[in-house]
Design an enzyme around this catalytic site. Structure first.
Site, mmCIF file in Angstrom:
data_model
loop_
_atom_site.group_PDB
_atom_site.id
_atom_site.type_symbol
_atom_site.label_atom_id
_atom_site.label_comp_id
_atom_site.label_asym_id
_atom_site.label_seq_id
_atom_site.Cartn_x
_atom_site.Cartn_y
_atom_site.Cartn_z
ATOM 1 N N GLN A 164 -9.375 -44.556 78.114
ATOM 2 C CA GLN A 164 -8.809 -44.330 79.448
ATOM 3 C C GLN A 164 -7.898 -45.496 79.839
ATOM 4 O OE1 GLN A 164 -10.946 -42.608 82.991
ATOM 5 N NE2 GLN A 164 -11.182 -44.740 83.538
ATOM 6 N N LYS A 217 -23.678 -50.063 81.190
ATOM 7 C CA LYS A 217 -23.909 -49.415 82.491
ATOM 8 C C LYS A 217 -23.030 -48.181 82.599
ATOM 9 C CE LYS A 217 -26.016 -53.010 84.779
ATOM 10 N NZ LYS A 217 -27.212 -52.990 85.592
ATOM 11 N N SER A 218 -23.629 -47.110 83.106
ATOM 12 C CA SER A 218 -22.886 -45.868 83.306
ATOM 13 C C SER A 218 -23.615 -45.044 84.349
ATOM 14 C CB SER A 218 -22.824 -45.089 81.981
ATOM 15 O OG SER A 218 -22.466 -43.740 82.222
ATOM 16 N N SER A 219 -22.849 -44.353 85.188
ATOM 17 C CA SER A 219 -23.487 -43.473 86.182
ATOM 18 C C SER A 219 -24.293 -42.403 85.459
ATOM 19 C CB SER A 219 -22.436 -42.821 87.066
ATOM 20 O OG SER A 219 -21.619 -43.816 87.628
ATOM 21 N N GLU A 238 -13.545 -51.647 80.676
ATOM 22 C CA GLU A 238 -13.256 -51.525 79.233
ATOM 23 C C GLU A 238 -14.229 -50.599 78.523
ATOM 24 O OE1 GLU A 238 -13.096 -55.604 77.955
ATOM 25 O OE2 GLU A 238 -11.056 -55.868 78.744
ATOM 26 N N LYS A 239 -15.289 -50.155 79.213
ATOM 27 C CA LYS A 239 -16.184 -49.180 78.571
ATOM 28 C C LYS A 239 -15.405 -47.906 78.263
ATOM 29 C CE LYS A 239 -19.608 -46.778 80.492
ATOM 30 N NZ LYS A 239 -19.426 -45.386 80.004
ATOM 31 N N GLN A 242 -10.850 -33.365 85.813
ATOM 32 C CA GLN A 242 -11.037 -34.093 84.549
ATOM 33 C C GLN A 242 -12.320 -33.677 83.826
ATOM 34 O OE1 GLN A 242 -11.193 -38.095 86.597
ATOM 35 N NE2 GLN A 242 -12.691 -38.545 85.024
ATOM 36 N N GLY A 245 -21.329 -52.331 86.970
ATOM 37 C CA GLY A 245 -20.032 -52.270 86.283
ATOM 38 C C GLY A 245 -18.901 -52.126 87.299
ATOM 39 N N HIS A 246 -19.050 -51.147 88.206
ATOM 40 C CA HIS A 246 -18.050 -50.968 89.266
ATOM 41 C C HIS A 246 -17.981 -52.214 90.148
ATOM 42 C CE1 HIS A 246 -19.436 -46.677 88.617
ATOM 43 N NE2 HIS A 246 -18.138 -46.560 88.412
HETATM 44 O O1 PAF Z 1 -13.324 -43.871 85.169
HETATM 45 C C1 PAF Z 1 -13.510 -43.091 86.124
HETATM 46 O O2 PAF Z 1 -14.468 -43.211 86.871
HETATM 47 C C2 PAF Z 1 -12.523 -41.965 86.369
HETATM 48 O O3 PAF Z 1 -12.054 -41.442 85.179
HETATM 49 C C3 PAF Z 1 -11.349 -42.366 87.294
HETATM 50 C C4 PAF Z 1 -10.491 -43.446 86.658
HETATM 51 C C5 PAF Z 1 -11.895 -42.868 88.613
HETATM 52 C C6 PAF Z 1 -10.464 -41.161 87.563
HETATM 53 O O4 PAF Z 1 -11.161 -40.131 88.182
#
Ligand code: PAF
Length: 282
Positions: free
Chosen positions: A153, A184-186, A148-149, A61, A36-37
């Site tokens: 945000q 996909k997600s960490s 967009e997941k 956060q 995803g990244h």
């Molecule tokens: O989506 C993320 O991984 C985080 O919320 C971000 C945008 C890097 C801010 O820490």
């Protein structure tokens, strides 16, 4: 690709690029990078002369009972992925570099942060907007890339950029999924093999909701109960929220009109996963 840890190093490098007339893209991340990244970095590399990737697990956060301490980290692998995908600079600051002693300024975005994850994770978007604003000031990119997941945000950042006149184009990139449909997600790494199988219910439930919309259903209540029924079939799944909202304001809607976001957050065991789709009504 260079790895730097201070704000000053980033500024120096970006200044040098600017002198050469080069454009700069920014991909803010919390690391433990996946495809995803990678899609964000690849897109940024296509649309800009240079790409900065930030890897920073942003403490402010996370809520007190959330997974800040156990959030997965692997800088070596992240660095290799960034380099292979075309990043020019990896910014990996320590928390003290981003939040020095007596740090006391935050960015709050009203309204669009109040529903969905904002309602369930108090202070989360304040932390996101603060760190993203800082990164925008540090890098001053032409464009910044977000997945967009994390649909809310993305909407919150678009609003912040508009309201605070950041001269940065925000680029949203499509959700990348595993072959079996899981977004996909960490955080997928937290799942046991049984939970990993159970997690497929998110995509299955959303697909059922989308199919109903494609067949003409427009009532939020009807669509959301189709999704909930599917989620309820999975005993490892605990629903946090299932919502249909206006895709710009993030306010609940009763009937789908124009662009709506259908978003869910579901606990699979202790792991909270999110997923969504947007639907355009002609
Ligand atoms: O989506 C993320 O991984 C985080 O919320 C971000 C945008 C890097 C801010 O820490």
């Amino acid at each position: 690709m260079e790895l730097v840890t201070t704000v000053q190093q980033v500024r120096q490098q970006v200044k040098a690029w600017r002198k050469e007339g080069l454009t700069v893209g920014l991909v803010p991340t919390m690391g433990f990078l996946h495809e995803g990244h990678q899609s964000l970095i690849a897109r940024a590399a296509k649309e800009n002369d240079r790409v900065v990737v930030s890897v920073f697990v942003n403490p402010i956060q996370f809520g007190p009972n959330e997974d800040f301490a156990q959030y997965p980290r692997d800088l070596e692998q992240d660095s290799a992925l960034c380099e292979a995908t075309g990043a020019s600079l990896l910014f990996h600051p320590e928390p003290e570099e981003m939040y020095p002693e007596h740090f006391s300024t935050h960015v709050d975005v009203d309204g669009v942060t109040e529903n969905l994850c904002g309602a369930r994770r108090p202070g989360h978007f304040r932390g996101v907007c603060t760190v993203v604003s800082k990164l925008f000031h540090i890098v001053a990119p032409d464009r910044a890339y977000f997945g967009e997941k994390d649909a809310q945000q993305l909407a919150v950042i678009r609003r912040m950029v508009r309201d605070l006149n950041f001269d940065i184009e925000i680029v949203g990139c499509p959700i990348v999924r595993e072959a079996d449909g899981l977004a996909k997600s960490s955080r997928n790494t937290y799942l046991s093999p049984q939970e990993r199988r159970a997690a497929l219910v998110l995509n299955r439930a959303l697909t059922a909701g989308r199919t109903a919309m494609e067949r003409g259903e427009r009532r939020a209540q009807a669509i959301l109960s189709i999704i909930r029924d599917e989620l309820d079939e999975e005993e490892r799944a605990n629903v946090d929220y299932v919502k249909m909202v206006d895709s710009v304001t993030m306010e609940d809607v009763e009937t789908a009109q124009r662009d709506v976001l259908v978003a869910i957050a579901v606990y699979i065991g202790k792991t909270r996963l999110i997923d969504n789709f947007t639907f355009h009504v002609e």
